[in-house]
Design an enzyme around this catalytic site. Structure first.
Site, PDB file in Angstrom:
ATOM      1  N   SER A 216      42.990  16.480  38.561  1.00 52.88           N
ATOM      2  CA  SER A 216      42.323  17.338  39.413  1.00 52.88           C
ATOM      3  C   SER A 216      41.894  16.803  40.721  1.00 52.88           C
ATOM      4  CB  SER A 216      41.292  18.174  38.867  1.00 52.88           C
ATOM      5  OG  SER A 216      40.365  18.980  39.503  1.00 52.88           O
TER       6      SER A 216
ATOM      7  N   HIS B 266      46.431  19.263  39.775  1.00 59.40           N
ATOM      8  CA  HIS B 266      45.657  20.438  39.657  1.00 59.40           C
ATOM      9  C   HIS B 266      44.624  20.680  40.773  1.00 59.40           C
ATOM     10  CE1 HIS B 266      43.495  23.332  36.845  1.00 59.40           C
ATOM     11  NE2 HIS B 266      42.078  23.195  37.727  1.00 59.40           N
TER      12      HIS B 266
ATOM     13  N   ASP C 248      41.874  22.955  42.816  1.00 56.77           N
ATOM     14  CA  ASP C 248      40.713  23.718  42.601  1.00 56.77           C
ATOM     15  C   ASP C 248      40.331  24.342  43.668  1.00 56.77           C
ATOM     16  OD1 ASP C 248      40.160  23.345  39.715  1.00 56.77           O
ATOM     17  OD2 ASP C 248      39.655  21.534  40.118  1.00 56.77           O
TER      18      ASP C 248
ATOM     19  N   MET D  39      38.075  27.114  45.594  1.00 53.38           N
ATOM     20  CA  MET D  39      36.803  27.718  45.309  1.00 53.38           C
ATOM     21  C   MET D  39      36.214  28.397  46.691  1.00 53.38           C
ATOM     22  SD  MET D  39      34.716  24.792  43.097  1.00 53.38           S
ATOM     23  CE  MET D  39      35.606  23.770  42.049  1.00 53.38           C
TER      24      MET D  39
ATOM     25  N   HIS E  82      44.513  26.668  40.689  1.00 55.89           N
ATOM     26  CA  HIS E  82      43.369  27.176  39.895  1.00 55.89           C
ATOM     27  C   HIS E  82      42.327  27.989  40.875  1.00 55.89           C
ATOM     28  CE1 HIS E  82      39.600  26.654  36.996  1.00 55.89           C
ATOM     29  NE2 HIS E  82      39.862  27.942  37.379  1.00 55.89           N
TER      30      HIS E  82
ATOM     31  N   MET F 153      39.477  30.119  41.987  1.00 61.41           N
ATOM     32  CA  MET F 153      38.102  30.504  41.676  1.00 61.41           C
ATOM     33  C   MET F 153      37.420  31.127  42.849  1.00 61.41           C
ATOM     34  SD  MET F 153      36.934  26.904  39.766  1.00 61.41           S
ATOM     35  CE  MET F 153      38.278  25.961  40.450  1.00 61.41           C
TER      36      MET F 153
ATOM     37  N   MET G 167      38.668  27.055  29.830  1.00 55.38           N
ATOM     38  CA  MET G 167      37.602  26.282  30.747  1.00 55.38           C
ATOM     39  C   MET G 167      36.688  25.988  29.659  1.00 55.38           C
ATOM     40  SD  MET G 167      38.484  26.422  33.910  1.00 55.38           S
ATOM     41  CE  MET G 167      36.841  25.403  34.516  1.00 55.38           C
TER      42      MET G 167
ATOM     43  N   ASP H  80      40.447  22.774  30.995  1.00 54.65           N
ATOM     44  CA  ASP H  80      39.850  22.093  32.143  1.00 54.65           C
ATOM     45  C   ASP H  80      38.554  21.945  32.170  1.00 54.65           C
ATOM     46  OD1 ASP H  80      39.522  21.511  34.809  1.00 54.65           O
ATOM     47  OD2 ASP H  80      40.140  23.403  35.284  1.00 54.65           O
TER      48      ASP H  80
HETATM   49  C1  DX5 Z   1      35.748  22.701  37.494  1.00 52.94           C
HETATM   50  C2  DX5 Z   1      37.430  22.639  37.853  1.00 52.94           C
HETATM   51  C3  DX5 Z   1      37.812  21.449  36.950  1.00 52.94           C
HETATM   52  C4  DX5 Z   1      37.498  20.041  37.556  1.00 52.94           C
HETATM   53  C5  DX5 Z   1      37.566  19.291  36.345  1.00 52.94           C
HETATM   54  O1  DX5 Z   1      35.586  24.111  38.225  1.00 52.94           O
HETATM   55  O2  DX5 Z   1      38.231  23.796  37.526  1.00 52.94           O
HETATM   56  O3  DX5 Z   1      39.240  21.500  37.463  1.00 52.94           O
HETATM   57  O4  DX5 Z   1      37.972  19.502  38.623  1.00 52.94           O
HETATM   58  O5  DX5 Z   1      36.794  18.086  36.719  1.00 52.94           O
HETATM   59  P1  DX5 Z   1      36.346  17.121  35.696  1.00 52.94           P
HETATM   60  O6  DX5 Z   1      37.359  16.508  34.759  1.00 52.94           O
HETATM   61  O7  DX5 Z   1      35.602  15.767  36.151  1.00 52.94           O
HETATM   62  O8  DX5 Z   1      35.475  17.969  34.642  1.00 52.94           O
HETATM   63 ZN    ZN Z   2      40.336  23.676  37.720  1.00 50.21          ZN
END
Ligand code: DX5
Ligand code: ZN
Length: 225
Positions: free
Chosen positions: A9, A34, A36, A38, A67, A69, A138, A176
């Site tokens: 990620s 991956h 993220d 947000m 992903h 969010m 999650m 994740d």
């Molecule tokens: C959290 C993200 C994850 C995050 C995971 O909202 O969706 O993808 O980057 O990071 P680690 O592996 O550090 O928990």
């Molecule tokens: Zn994620």
């Protein structure tokens, strides 16, 4: 055993050097990247949007696992599809009509996935499983990297993969949040096929090559149940 994908990620990488970070994990043998996204509303944190996905698309050949969010993801499908997302994963809590959103994703090109917060009952995604090529479990509250794995999440992985099996529906089962090498065995036994790791890869003091090797080793040690 089916092939297990490792998806670093980018959230835990240096945001001033994202292209380099993507290439480094690609060289180190990552399977997917991956990403993220947000929006500061669906989750408190804010990261990046479609332009960053388009720029990452040019920086790496890895499949981009995006992903989302964000609130109202249905309004953003075209832009992420054009940016080159290979997978678009939406939260069941974030959209009024998950079925329409998942169908629209497939129509625009990316492969659709669904996910849910750790506190959302799994039955919330039941009606949509057949519309997905991936289900993301999650194992932390979405919003930040570096949080501890929520105990019991292995059971949710097992329940999701059993639900898919019962339906005769083949889909990736992704986990994740807080996934460290020592957890990989239990997650794979529970049915996970894609392991996301942010801080475990990018913040390993030994560097990303060594980090990826630790994950690969722990995946390689898994024996069939
Ligand atoms: C959290 C993200 C994850 C995050 C995971 O909202 O969706 O993808 O980057 O990071 P680690 O592996 O550090 O928990
Ligand atoms: Zn994620």
């Amino acid at each position: 055993m089916s092939e297990i994908k490792l998806a670093p990620s980018i959230l835990s990488a240096d945001f001033a050097r994202l292209g380099e970070a993507a290439r480094a994990v690609e060289r180190a043998g990552a399977d997917w990247l991956h990403v993220d996204v947000m929006d500061g509303h669906f989750v408190p944190n804010l990261t990046f949007g479609p332009k960053m996905v388009a720029d990452l698309r040019r920086a790496t050949g890895l499949p981009l696992d995006v992903h989302l969010m964000i609130e109202r993801p249905e309004e953003w499908i075209d832009r992420y599809a054009e940016a080159g997302a290979d997978w678009l994963v939406v939260h069941v809590e974030s959209t009024r009509d998950p079925a329409a959103t998942l169908r629209a994703i497939r129509e625009r090109g990316p492969r659709p996935g669904i996910t849910l917060r750790p506190g959302t009952p799994l039955r919330a995604i039941d009606p949509y499983l057949e519309l997905c090529d991936l289900v993301l479990v999650m194992s932390v509250e979405p919003g930040f990297g570096g949080q501890p794995f929520i105990e019991g999440s292995e059971q949710r992985v097992a329940d999701v993969s059993e639900g898919l099996r019962r339906r005769g529906h083949r889909a990736e089962v992704e986990v994740d949040g807080g996934v460290k090498p020592e957890l990989c065995g239990a997650l794979i036994h529970a049915g996970a096929t894609v392991l996301v790791a942010g801080s475990g890869v990018f913040l390993d003091p030994d560097g990303v090559d060594a980090a990826l090797a630790k994950y690969r080793r722990s995946i390689g040690e898994v024996r069939p149940a």
